[in-house]
Design a protein around this motif. Sequence first.
Motif: not given
Length: 554
Positions: A37-41, A67-69, A231-232
């Motif tokens: 899986p691609v996990v973003f935030e 790249r997304l981050a 950010w955290t």
Amino acid sequence: MMAAALIVLTVLLALPLFAAGQTAAPAITQAPPQGAPVVFEGQTLFVLYDRIGAFTPEERARSVAERLAKLANDPFTGVHHVTAADREVTSELLYGDTVLMTVTDRDAAPTGLSRTEAANAYAGVAEAALARSREEVTFKALTIDALLALLDTAIFVTLLIVFHKLFPKLQSKIEGWRGTVIRPIKLQRVEVLSSHQIAGALVGLTKAVHVAAVLLLVYAYMTTVLGILPWTRGISASLFDAVFSTLRAIGAAFATYVPDVVAIAVIVVVTRYIIKLIALIFTGIERGAISFAGFHRDWAEPTYKIVRFLVIVFAAIACFPYIPGSKSEGFRGISVFLGLLISLGSAAAIGNIVAGVVLTYMRPFRVGDRVKIADTVGDVTEKTLLVTRIRTIKNVDITIPNGMVLGSHIINFSSAAHEHGLILHTSVTIGYDAPWQTVHELLIAAARATTHILRTPEPFVYQTSLDDFYVTYELNAYTDQPNLMAAIYAELHQHIQDRFNEAGVEIMSPHYTQVRDGNRTTIPDQYLPKGYQAPAFRILPLGNPPPRRADPAE
């Protein structure tokens, strides 16, 4: 021909088996592909399945997330739409001129969409995720997040202050309740727990609750304040998942071991009632209500302890497979190590236990008997599987290991004393000038005058030796009080001295010498006639000795 016929027959016999094997062979099903899986935030956007070149699906998913981050956190990056561009065998997701990722046919196959449809769908999801991330880092959003973080911090500090003041007051309140609100717990007249112990336990519990509350508050503050800032949020999610995944694992383990715990509880309850039944039987044997041929009543208590120990051991063996973690290699290794330590370190203890069991059924003595074990003389005060305790006539308690007791000679003065009487004996040496009949009468009279000497059987005297200067007389007398041997001997010796002195018979030591003509007698003054004077030394002419005159002291 014969060989060909055998081959044909073999093939014909093997055909049914081959057919059965073909029929019984299970159908091979293809396992679904494993994706990354691609996990973003903290959110899963989509899943990649294909391997491109040397990059695995996991490495591809990690690169896309990075790249997304980077695009979301770089303030100098322009705002573009995420588009999907078809190539010959792949489709690419573009953010302006930047390639975010590549979609292949194998990536799209599990979704049920074509490669182009899957790429367009992935582009929409990625664009929505980037837009949502940018909205969270606007000035307005950051200002609201900062205010929420300050509010969260203020609540955290306020609760810390409340805890710091509340718990010490509660502890002092509990301290003041000692002896008033908090009273001791008594079982009939026995005080099981005093008020000070109960108050101390409550104070300790309050301190533990205080520490737990502070730790829980710190954890709640960290997860909430880190979850407010964009950010955290990943760190907050990690903290939250770490705790709750642990709790879920504990809950799952508990649910898994509930049947084992129930089995252990059943074994413990059954064992408890079996031990009660065994105790009831052996209590009846000890009281005499139940009797078995050849089984003595004093064996009841030690036999009950041995049987109870064996029942508990069997119950522990039955419970062992149900103990959580008992089948793990670590648990087994620790069990073997502890067993080795116990076997090496308890050799002497096991030997004493075996000796204690042997002594129990040998019945060489009982509690209260006067015994002599090796050089120790005293009354048995306690018998256990490990040691025997003896109290001497000086009130000194001596503990002897049962292995040493079994390996030594044991003299029991009490075993036959009440039925047949214990014979106490003492010896005196009297000169040949005293008639033996007189000595016998004096010794028997002294024995009869002694307390705890039995009248029947009667005392008796043996003349054990005729030595060069004296005769050895041994007085034997019966008693049924072996625990008073020292006092009886002391009184008997006093009466012997009195009777001999009253009769004017001197008890001469083998090493005592004197010139009898002109020397004072050894009898004490209170037994001599009034006006007694030692006779003068006489010198007579040689060859004309006068007849011997009797001494009034004799």
